[in-house]
Design an enzyme around this catalytic site. Structure first.
Site, short mmCIF file in Angstrom:
data_model
loop_
_atom_site.label_atom_id
_atom_site.label_comp_id
_atom_site.label_asym_id
_atom_site.label_seq_id
_atom_site.Cartn_x
_atom_site.Cartn_y
_atom_site.Cartn_z
N GLU A 116 56.84 -38.66 -53.93
CA GLU A 116 56.42 -39.61 -54.64
C GLU A 116 57.70 -40.47 -55.48
O GLU A 116 58.36 -39.92 -56.21
CB GLU A 116 55.22 -39.57 -55.65
CG GLU A 116 54.77 -40.76 -56.42
CD GLU A 116 54.38 -41.84 -55.47
OE1 GLU A 116 53.76 -41.61 -54.53
OE2 GLU A 116 54.58 -42.97 -55.94
N HIS B 222 55.11 -40.41 -60.46
CA HIS B 222 54.29 -41.65 -60.17
C HIS B 222 54.54 -42.66 -61.49
O HIS B 222 54.21 -42.07 -62.59
CB HIS B 222 52.79 -41.67 -59.65
CG HIS B 222 52.40 -42.87 -59.05
ND1 HIS B 222 51.95 -44.05 -59.73
CD2 HIS B 222 52.23 -43.19 -57.78
CE1 HIS B 222 51.74 -44.90 -59.04
NE2 HIS B 222 51.57 -44.66 -57.84
N ASP C 167 59.09 -41.76 -50.69
CA ASP C 167 58.13 -42.82 -49.99
C ASP C 167 58.54 -44.18 -50.26
O ASP C 167 58.61 -45.09 -49.58
CB ASP C 167 56.68 -42.65 -50.43
CG ASP C 167 56.43 -42.50 -52.02
OD1 ASP C 167 57.36 -42.83 -52.73
OD2 ASP C 167 55.27 -42.63 -52.38
N HIS C 168 59.04 -44.48 -51.49
CA HIS C 168 59.41 -45.94 -51.85
C HIS C 168 60.02 -45.90 -53.17
O HIS C 168 60.08 -44.85 -53.80
CB HIS C 168 58.04 -46.82 -51.93
CG HIS C 168 57.08 -46.33 -52.76
ND1 HIS C 168 57.17 -46.24 -54.11
CD2 HIS C 168 55.68 -45.54 -52.26
CE1 HIS C 168 55.86 -45.72 -54.56
NE2 HIS C 168 55.25 -45.16 -53.43
N THR D 153 52.89 -46.07 -50.82
CA THR D 153 52.63 -44.58 -50.16
C THR D 153 52.19 -44.86 -48.80
O THR D 153 52.79 -44.28 -47.75
CB THR D 153 51.95 -43.64 -50.92
OG1 THR D 153 52.51 -43.83 -52.17
CG2 THR D 153 52.12 -42.13 -50.37
C1 GP9 Z 1 47.96 -42.16 -54.36
C2 GP9 Z 1 49.60 -42.01 -54.20
C3 GP9 Z 1 50.12 -43.04 -54.79
O1 GP9 Z 1 47.34 -41.33 -53.43
O2 GP9 Z 1 49.91 -42.01 -52.70
O3 GP9 Z 1 50.06 -44.13 -54.14
P1 GP9 Z 1 51.11 -45.19 -54.49
O4 GP9 Z 1 50.86 -46.16 -55.69
O5 GP9 Z 1 52.60 -44.75 -54.58
O6 GP9 Z 1 51.16 -46.31 -53.35
MN MN Z 2 53.83 -43.45 -53.71
#
Ligand code: GP9
Ligand code: MN
Length: 621
Positions: A250, A409, A468-469, A294
């Site tokens: 994340e 996150h 992921d980003h 994500t």
């Molecule tokens: C939620 C997690 C976070 O299940 O994958 O999502 P994001 O906000 O990073 O897309």
């Molecule tokens: Mn994410």
């Protein structure tokens, strides 16, 4: 003052106040950048035009309703502006219809809503209050004669035409070729943008109905022309028969790697791990996600298609036909699963995973989440890995298991007792905290690897760690430039979209740093290559990264791109050598031009596959 107000028709006053306020928001909160006088002019003009269009309608109403209309519409228009602003603070993006209708996103916003609403926001409603008070006074309402009404309405059309013409001059083909929402808002304004978005929504809905599959051949030709290469070379089968543990990390960006806070490394484990003799490290790897965050990164890896530029494809096209990585692996007798300790319907995962072919999804309900082991978004990563190991061991081998982490996150909050390094001291609290949760993530990955060893699962498993980003948006550029000690221009901003990509094959000795320009779209063919699986699919947009003939190039979802020599973003072509805009003699095309064509073609083809659900007409066997 009173006299003046009495002389200007109230709808014009409302339009001016609203236009001026919106301009301030564009310029200083959305931080829309200006490169020319024309752009500045358009930016000032478009909210005034929108205001005029919204409020001029009032003159056609009965006298007693005019005040009501002005009050109601000034409140509504300001609310639209405000909701976009709150959304922007979190996502640095503008709302699209599909995003609005996916409930889970709201959950994301509510969890961090107090960091997104500022006390000074009240100022945004000042003009609404003013209009409210004035319009209650009957004398403030003008009664127009019919010719005046017609004239005022004609002015509206004139203003709209001027706005659109200027926008077309500034950005030819603005409406047909734009993947960057900031550009649309900048040129036609937030309100016209919402109208445009609605039109797009209608159009893409119709696209599936009208599709007949004949377009597939053209796309196939494009791919075979642009992406031909030798799949047998490289590391074909280097991890043949192994399990795969894919960790979607994340919000992890490359900029924390090898950086320190007060003398302490932020990611000591990953810093060593990327140099390990068994680790293949792609140090020029970009995320390509858009509004689906994500879920977009998951989609890129699973399908080697681009996600959509509006909404999350996991929501909007979860029923489409795909030929995804889990399906290919299932055919080779892999057990495929996902581990993620969040609500299973978040990003519509439960529905989409089923469609993509995953055998099992271990979600929140499979974990023991207590007060001690959770904070922020839920179960903390260390507990998440620990509780996942028994499930992992129970799976039939070989398995392909994707882990999606959660602790690192936004808004990156970590209880003080769990932090091992200090916060930064920039003017962005978000960035300051980010380094602490990044460190937590680093520690949890190390613990996880230790557990895999203890459980005897390490030797037979290939590990893939991928960011992921981004976690730190453009909103924090000032703080970022303070931390990194350099100005963040468009060029640097794109470089900041690099995320970790490390592939670890125990005992292989294949460890090496690859500086190829690569991205999430390349993961599917690359992983299959390493596993020694030949996929007969001519419809991947990514390429096996070990393919010698692969073009060194990557397209981001908003139409920005990176090549060996150039970085293009927001209409500016930067030279990689200098990090500055390329100087092009007047009348000559920019060297980014041919790439721009290619990117827009490629993104368009991928969109057509999704909007038309074209794979339902194609036999992958
Ligand atoms: C939620 C997690 C976070 O299940 O994958 O999502 P994001 O906000 O990073 O897309
Ligand atoms: Mn994410």
């Amino acid at each position: 003052m009173k006299e003046l107000i009495r002389k200007i028709p109230l709808f014009i006053l409302a339009a001016i106040l609203f236009g001026f306020k919106t301009y301030i928001v564009y310029r200083f909160i959305f931080g829309i950048s200006i490169e020319s006088v024309l752009q500045e002019l358009i930016l000032i003009l478009n909210p005034l035009v929108s205001g005029y269009v919204i409020f001029v309608i009032s003159i056609w109403l009965k006298e007693k309703n005019q005040g009501k209309y002005l009050r109601f519409m000034s409140l509504l228009a300001t609310l639209v502006l405000y909701v976009n602003l709150v959304f922007y603070r979190n996502f640095t993006d503008f709302i699209t219809l599909p995003v609005l209708f996916q409930g889970n996103n709201a959950a994301d916003l509510t969890s961090s809503i107090f960091t997104l609403i500022h006390f000074t926001d009240v100022l945004l409603f000042m003009d609404v209050i003013l209009i409210w008070v004035i319009s209650k006074n009957k004398d403030s309402i003008f009664q127009f004669e019919t010719p005046q009404k017609i004239a005022a309405t004609a002015v509206m059309f004139l203003l709209l035409a001027t706005n659109v013409t200027l926008a077309e001059v500034e950005r030819p083909m603005l409406f047909t070729r734009t993947f960057d929402r900031e550009y649309l808002v900048k040129n036609i304004g937030l309100f016209n943008y919402h109208v445009y978005d609605l039109t797009m929504q209608t159009k893409t809905n119709a696209q599936r109905v009208l599709a007949d599959g004949s377009e597939i051949q053209e796309i196939k030709d494009y791919i075979s022309e642009e992406k031909e290469g030798d799949n047998e070379a490289g590391l074909f089968g280097a991890a043949k028969g192994k399990n795969v543990v894919f960790v979607s990390v994340e919000s992890m960006q490359n900029f924390v790697l090898d950086e320190k806070v007060n003398g302490n490394e932020i990611t000591p484990f990953l810093n060593d791990f990327k140099q390990d003799e068994d680790t293949i490290w792609f140090n020029n790897f970009y995320h390509q996600t858009a509004q689906g965050k994500t879920s977009d990164s998951e989609f890129l890896v699973e399908t080697s298609l681009y996600p959509l530029d509006r909404g999350a494809v996991y929501f909007t096209h979860a029923q489409n036909e795909y030929y995804a990585l889990p399906e290919v692996l299932n055919e080779k007798d892999y057990t495929t699963s996902v581990f993620h300790a969040n609500n299973k319907s978040f990003w519509n995962r439960d529905v989409m995973y089923e469609n993509l072919g995953y055998d099992h999804f271990y979600s929140q309900e499979d974990y023991e989440v207590t007060e001690e082991n959770s904070f922020g978004w839920g179960l903390e990563d260390k507990a998440f890995y620990e509780q996942s190991i028994p499930y992992l061991k129970d799976q039939e081998q070989p398995f392909y298991s994707k882990f999606i982490t959660l602790t690192h996150h936004f808004p990156f909050e970590l209880p003080e007792s769990k932090a091992s390094i200090e916060k930064l001291e920039t003017n962005s609290n978000t960035l300051n905290q980010y380094v602490q949760t990044a460190r937590y993530t680093d520690e949890s990955l190390e613990d996880f690897m230790d557990q895999m060893r203890e459980e005897g699962l390490y030797e037979d498993t290939m590990f893939v760690f991928m960011g992921d980003h981004y976690g730190i948006s453009e909103f924090h550029n000032d703080a970022m430039s303070e931390f990194l000690g350099k100005e963040i221009n468009g060029y640097e901003h794109i470089q900041l979209q690099q995320v970790p990509m490390m592939i670890h094959i125990p005992g292989s000795g294949e460890g090496q740093t690859y500086d190829k320009i690569s991205g999430q779209i390349d993961m599917k063919p690359t992983l299959l290559h390493l596993l020694g699986i030949e996929e007969k699919n001519e419809l991947n947009f990514g390429e096996n990264l070990f393919n010698q003939h692969r073009q060194d190039f990557i397209a981001l979802r908003d139409g920005s791109f990176v090549t060996e020599e150039y970085i293009y973003t927001k209409s500016v072509c930067y030279s990689k050598e200098s990090g500055q805009p390329v100087e092009v003699p007047p009348g000559e095309p920019s060297p980014c031009e041919p790439w721009k064509e290619k990117v827009s073609k490629e993104l368009g083809y991928s969109d057509n596959i999704i909007y038309g659900d074209l794979f339902r007409f194609y036999d992958f066997q």
